[in-house]
Design an enzyme around this catalytic site. Structure first.
Site, mmCIF file in Angstrom:
data_model
loop_
_atom_site.group_PDB
_atom_site.id
_atom_site.type_symbol
_atom_site.label_atom_id
_atom_site.label_comp_id
_atom_site.label_asym_id
_atom_site.label_seq_id
_atom_site.Cartn_x
_atom_site.Cartn_y
_atom_site.Cartn_z
ATOM 1 C CB THR A 51 -0.769 -0.016 1.242
ATOM 2 O OG1 THR A 51 -1.399 1.319 1.481
ATOM 3 C CG2 THR A 51 0.059 -0.289 2.793
ATOM 4 C CG ASP A 52 -0.952 5.052 -1.190
ATOM 5 O OD1 ASP A 52 -1.662 4.322 -0.361
ATOM 6 O OD2 ASP A 52 -1.738 5.957 -1.807
ATOM 7 C CD GLU A 53 -3.454 3.531 4.036
ATOM 8 O OE1 GLU A 53 -3.703 3.566 5.323
ATOM 9 O OE2 GLU A 53 -4.392 3.225 3.384
ATOM 10 C CE1 TYR A 55 -3.478 -2.652 5.436
ATOM 11 C CE2 TYR A 55 -3.340 -0.245 5.021
ATOM 12 C CZ TYR A 55 -3.324 -1.570 4.631
ATOM 13 O OH TYR A 55 -3.195 -1.962 3.270
ATOM 14 C CE LYS A 59 -0.009 -4.504 2.992
ATOM 15 N NZ LYS A 59 -0.232 -5.922 2.490
HETATM 16 P P1 NAD Z 1 -9.496 -7.286 2.007
HETATM 17 O O1 NAD Z 1 -9.652 -7.220 3.638
HETATM 18 O O2 NAD Z 1 -10.866 -7.028 1.308
HETATM 19 O O3 NAD Z 1 -9.223 -8.920 1.769
HETATM 20 C C1 NAD Z 1 -8.096 -9.649 2.447
HETATM 21 C C2 NAD Z 1 -8.394 -11.077 2.210
HETATM 22 O O4 NAD Z 1 -7.169 -11.626 2.980
HETATM 23 C C3 NAD Z 1 -9.608 -11.556 2.821
HETATM 24 O O5 NAD Z 1 -10.052 -12.476 1.657
HETATM 25 C C4 NAD Z 1 -9.204 -12.460 4.029
HETATM 26 O O6 NAD Z 1 -9.915 -13.570 4.366
HETATM 27 C C5 NAD Z 1 -7.861 -12.839 3.727
HETATM 28 N N1 NAD Z 1 -7.023 -13.234 4.786
HETATM 29 C C6 NAD Z 1 -6.839 -12.206 5.994
HETATM 30 N N2 NAD Z 1 -6.261 -12.815 7.073
HETATM 31 C C7 NAD Z 1 -5.537 -13.901 6.428
HETATM 32 C C8 NAD Z 1 -4.892 -15.104 7.001
HETATM 33 N N3 NAD Z 1 -4.061 -14.857 8.208
HETATM 34 N N4 NAD Z 1 -4.477 -16.105 6.200
HETATM 35 C C9 NAD Z 1 -5.221 -16.136 5.122
HETATM 36 N N5 NAD Z 1 -5.766 -15.224 4.627
HETATM 37 C C10 NAD Z 1 -6.104 -14.210 5.214
HETATM 38 O O7 NAD Z 1 -8.344 -6.756 1.666
HETATM 39 P P2 NAD Z 1 -7.982 -5.654 -0.099
HETATM 40 O O8 NAD Z 1 -8.768 -4.488 0.381
HETATM 41 O O9 NAD Z 1 -8.557 -6.785 -1.026
HETATM 42 O O10 NAD Z 1 -6.379 -5.871 -0.145
HETATM 43 C C11 NAD Z 1 -5.902 -6.739 -0.393
HETATM 44 C C12 NAD Z 1 -4.255 -6.377 -0.405
HETATM 45 O O11 NAD Z 1 -4.022 -5.357 -0.893
HETATM 46 C C13 NAD Z 1 -3.787 -6.189 1.286
HETATM 47 O O12 NAD Z 1 -2.587 -6.612 1.208
HETATM 48 C C14 NAD Z 1 -3.768 -4.767 1.137
HETATM 49 O O13 NAD Z 1 -2.854 -4.081 2.275
HETATM 50 C C15 NAD Z 1 -3.206 -4.242 -0.147
HETATM 51 N N6 NAD Z 1 -3.938 -3.006 -0.489
HETATM 52 C C16 NAD Z 1 -5.264 -2.661 -0.246
HETATM 53 C C17 NAD Z 1 -5.714 -1.641 -0.995
HETATM 54 C C18 NAD Z 1 -7.151 -0.988 -0.788
HETATM 55 O O14 NAD Z 1 -7.633 0.078 -1.164
HETATM 56 N N7 NAD Z 1 -8.178 -1.892 -0.403
HETATM 57 C C19 NAD Z 1 -4.742 -0.426 -1.685
HETATM 58 C C20 NAD Z 1 -3.575 -0.857 -1.592
HETATM 59 C C21 NAD Z 1 -3.008 -2.056 -1.313
HETATM 60 P P1 TYD Z 2 -10.755 3.993 4.346
HETATM 61 O O1 TYD Z 2 -11.966 3.672 2.994
HETATM 62 O O2 TYD Z 2 -10.943 3.305 5.402
HETATM 63 O O3 TYD Z 2 -9.494 3.924 3.553
HETATM 64 P P2 TYD Z 2 -7.945 4.391 4.120
HETATM 65 O O4 TYD Z 2 -8.178 4.713 5.273
HETATM 66 O O5 TYD Z 2 -7.043 3.068 4.072
HETATM 67 O O6 TYD Z 2 -7.548 5.625 3.220
HETATM 68 O O7 TYD Z 2 -11.075 5.688 4.302
HETATM 69 C C1 TYD Z 2 -10.913 6.397 3.449
HETATM 70 C C2 TYD Z 2 -10.978 7.833 4.073
HETATM 71 O O8 TYD Z 2 -12.306 7.904 4.251
HETATM 72 C C3 TYD Z 2 -10.083 8.217 5.029
HETATM 73 O O9 TYD Z 2 -9.594 9.467 4.998
HETATM 74 C C4 TYD Z 2 -11.106 7.831 6.246
HETATM 75 C C5 TYD Z 2 -12.349 8.473 5.533
HETATM 76 N N1 TYD Z 2 -13.585 8.000 6.307
HETATM 77 C C6 TYD Z 2 -14.565 8.414 6.697
HETATM 78 O O10 TYD Z 2 -14.710 9.860 6.579
HETATM 79 N N2 TYD Z 2 -15.634 7.869 7.038
HETATM 80 C C7 TYD Z 2 -15.922 6.443 7.244
HETATM 81 O O11 TYD Z 2 -16.900 6.034 7.614
HETATM 82 C C8 TYD Z 2 -14.873 6.014 6.665
HETATM 83 C C9 TYD Z 2 -14.827 4.489 6.758
HETATM 84 C C10 TYD Z 2 -13.746 6.574 6.057
#
Ligand code: NAD
Ligand code: TYD
Length: 352
Positions: A134-136, A160, A164
């Site tokens: 993630t970019d975070e 989080y 990562k």
């Molecule tokens: P998500 O929470 O939707 O899915 C995570 C998946 O991992 C789920 O299916 C869960 O069951 C599985 N999981 C969790 N713990 C586990 C374990 N101990 N063993 C096996 N499986 C397990 O997450 P996402 O949003 O799809 O993100 C996927 C990846 O991409 C993550 O690594 C996250 O850090 C990264 N990422 C997400 C975003 C975003 O905007 N969502 C952006 C950049 C990077």
């Molecule tokens: P989120 O979707 O949780 O992603 P991330 O924290 O990983 O960026 O949140 C996106 C943005 O929205 C973040 O600045 C927090 C804000 N947010 C709200 O204002 N209200 C909400 O209920 C949630 C879940 C997030």
């Protein structure tokens, strides 16, 4: 790269993972795709009903924190590649339960690195361990001229992002120390179908549908850089196949939005789609206590990926957001199942 390879995709039942699994299963019929997922609250096999019967797809129910199990999986399948997405992914949950993030995101990743190192030690050729990050990890930006580059120093600020960042460091350490062939990508916020409704966009869509308050943290001034999930999956495909060994690629769509502006846009699209008078949903906006340590702005410079590997985002934001809203409106049962917890029954029905 071997055109008949077996790839382990972790977290393939989650939001992004399910789009990656679908892309690889359908685009590469010669590959065997093994989806390993623990099926936490975020993992949902209903995300994959359209491809679950494909001959090149296998589901494995398991936990990446279980080292013996992970090693046995590497023995059972002769993996050439790993695309590692399994993680605890929600910042708010990491604030209330950091240890779960350490276990899955750090320990789980090291277990996978160890298993790959041990299974591949005699021959790293044609092998690849891809960590989806993630970019975070870069922290937050204040200067509007600044963007996250691959060379930006790590400065994680939430449990989080700290977990990562730690896993990224382990991936690089295994590359440096053991020569494990790795690649990492750091992506901005994703949105699209199958997004669990605890994250901003699906939470707002769900609440608008049910006329519930729309909780905006703080003043809604925080900025996120949004990318359509299928564009992320396409980037992962390109990086998995063509990324340089040991390299890092930032993924993003140059698409920054203040939270409050984004919520206003969503309200407008939802009013239109639900046939409500314009201005109806905006009235649901409720400012609530800010998230602890809330990062101000994320913004990705994706030029390395675009110039070196030729990837670019395919969708304009309004178009992607409209498609996303349409998907949630057409899949009310999916939304109902994930909010009620009923989706866990799907696994029992299909795989037990
Ligand atoms: P998500 O929470 O939707 O899915 C995570 C998946 O991992 C789920 O299916 C869960 O069951 C599985 N999981 C969790 N713990 C586990 C374990 N101990 N063993 C096996 N499986 C397990 O997450 P996402 O949003 O799809 O993100 C996927 C990846 O991409 C993550 O690594 C996250 O850090 C990264 N990422 C997400 C975003 C975003 O905007 N969502 C952006 C950049 C990077
Ligand atoms: P989120 O979707 O949780 O992603 P991330 O924290 O990983 O960026 O949140 C996106 C943005 O929205 C973040 O600045 C927090 C804000 N947010 C709200 O204002 N209200 C909400 O209920 C949630 C879940 C997030």
């Amino acid at each position: 790269m071997d055109s008949n390879q077996t790839i382990l995709i972790t977290g393939g039942a989650g939001f992004i993972g399910s789009h990656v699994v679908r892309l690889f299963v359908t685009k590469y019929p010669n590959y065997q795709i093994v989806n390993l997922d623990k099926l936490t609250y975020a993992g949902n096999l209903e995300n994959l009903t359209d491809i679950e019967k494909s001959p090149n797809y296998t589901f494995e129910h398991g936990d990446i924190t279980d080292a013996a199990y992970i090693n046995s999986l590497f023995e059972k399948y002769n993996f050439s590649g790993v695309i590692h997405l399994a993680a605890e992914s929600h910042v708010d949950r990491s604030i209330t339960n950091p240890m779960e993030f350490v276990m899955t995101n750090v320990i789980g990743t090291v277990n996978l690195l160890n298993a790959a190192k041990n299974a591949w030690k005699s021959d790293f050729s044609g092998k690849r361990f891809y960590h989806v990050s993630t970019d975070e990890v870069y922290g937050e930006l204040h200067n509007p001229e600044e963007f996250f580059l691959e060379t930006t120093s790590y400065d994680p600020r939430s449990p989080y992002s700290a977990s990562k960042a730690s896993s990224d460091h382990f991936v690089r350490a295994y590359h440096n120390t053991y020569k494990l062939p790795v690649v990492i990508s750091n992506c901005s916020n994703n949105y699209g179908p199958n997004h669990f409704p605890e994250k901003l966009i699906p939470l707002m869509i769900n609440n608008i549908m049910h006329n519930r308050p729309l909780p905006v943290y703080g003043k809604g001034e925080n900025v996120r850089d949004w990318l359509f999930v299928k564009d992320h999956a396409r980037a992962i495909d390109v990086i998995y196949h063509n990324g340089g060994n040991g390299e890092t690629y930032n993924i993003g769509g140059f698409n920054e939005w203040k939270n409050i502006d984004l919520v206003h846009l969503l309200c407008k699209i939802m009013d239109e789609k639900l046939g409500r008078p314009e201005g109806t949903s905006v009235k649901l906006i409720t400012y609530v206590t800010d998230r602890a340590g809330h990062d101000l702005r994320y913004a990705i410079d994706a030029n390395k990926l675009m110039k070196e590997l030729g990837w670019e985002p395919s969708l304009q934001f309004e178009e992607g957001l409209t498609q996303t809203v349409e998907w949630y409106l057409a899949n009310k049962e999916w939304l109902q199942n994930v909010t009620s917890g009923d989706y866990t029954k799907y696994y029992e029905k299909m795989y037990k």
